[in-house]
Design a protein around this motif. Sequence first.
Motif, mmCIF file in Angstrom:
data_model
loop_
_atom_site.group_PDB
_atom_site.id
_atom_site.type_symbol
_atom_site.label_atom_id
_atom_site.label_comp_id
_atom_site.label_asym_id
_atom_site.label_seq_id
_atom_site.Cartn_x
_atom_site.Cartn_y
_atom_site.Cartn_z
ATOM 1 N N ASP A 1 -6.491 -4.897 1.884
ATOM 2 C CA ASP A 1 -7.809 -5.345 2.297
ATOM 3 C C ASP A 1 -7.840 -6.853 2.468
ATOM 4 O O ASP A 1 -8.418 -7.379 3.441
ATOM 5 N N LEU A 2 -7.180 -7.564 1.543
ATOM 6 C CA LEU A 2 -7.112 -9.028 1.642
ATOM 7 C C LEU A 2 -6.344 -9.456 2.883
ATOM 8 O O LEU A 2 -6.744 -10.407 3.583
ATOM 9 N N ALA A 3 -5.251 -8.754 3.186
ATOM 10 C CA ALA A 3 -4.460 -9.100 4.368
ATOM 11 C C ALA A 3 -5.267 -8.916 5.649
ATOM 12 O O ALA A 3 -5.172 -9.733 6.575
ATOM 13 N N ARG B 1 -8.519 -9.125 5.892
ATOM 14 C CA ARG B 1 -9.583 -10.125 5.946
ATOM 15 C C ARG B 1 -9.056 -11.495 6.364
ATOM 16 O O ARG B 1 -9.800 -12.299 6.946
ATOM 17 N N THR B 2 -7.819 -11.792 6.007
ATOM 18 C CA THR B 2 -7.266 -13.118 6.276
ATOM 19 C C THR B 2 -6.416 -13.173 7.542
ATOM 20 O O THR B 2 -5.898 -14.228 7.889
ATOM 21 N N ALA B 3 -6.265 -12.010 8.198
ATOM 22 C CA ALA B 3 -5.437 -11.980 9.408
ATOM 23 C C ALA B 3 -6.111 -12.728 10.564
ATOM 24 O O ALA B 3 -7.320 -12.781 10.673
#
Length: 243
Positions: free
Chosen positions: A237-239, A241-243
Amino acid sequence: MTALVAVAHGSRDPRSAATVHELLDVVRALRPSLDVRASFLDLSAPRLGDVLHAVRGDGHRSAVVVPLLLGKAFHARVDVPGAVAEARLPSLDVTIADVLGPSPLLESAALRRLASIGVRSHDRELGVVLAGAGSSHEPANAAVRAIAQRWASGARWAGVEAAFASMAAPDVPAAVERLKARGARRIAVASWFLAPGFLPDRVARLAETDLVATPLGADPEVAELVLHRYEAALAEDLAVRTA
């Protein structure tokens, strides 16, 4: 911290929900700071939607739903996402983790359950049935068969056969007959079930042997796997959001 909401299928058999709660007690012992909650899709309470509402009401802004399912069949592909969508909680960021299986940690737990009933890896007169629930989704059944094949190549038993309690072939009696045809004089049953209930009981009855391993249950490696699935979902989920 993002809450972990574990969701099991649910059962009319009270042993099933009790086992789920015991497993989550082990998860909490491994990660005392984490808010871990139990939920069910059907037949047991509390339901997934109700728990998600409670999580939001207690101040969480995000949650990871971890399906306590051993394969990616209908419940994982349809029921879990459907229950999350039905909860209608735009103010709660909900991520759905992968199912538990397949995983070497589950296999290790299942083999340990076999060892606990006296099954040795070098008993050439023993045939082992790896019994799972069965599914209309063939890839889920194929995953169980792949585990049985892997065990057969690694252990010195007379053979290992996958079998299913419903929806798929072979059933337990057919698997037992295949093993006997290959020279097995005794039969043991390994459980590819998380918790007790109707289907595991059916497997034990049909196998007609005293060597029946208990479901995986509140095993430390299963609890560790629940946390792995939670952490992997958070990282994914973090990946995104930061992509």
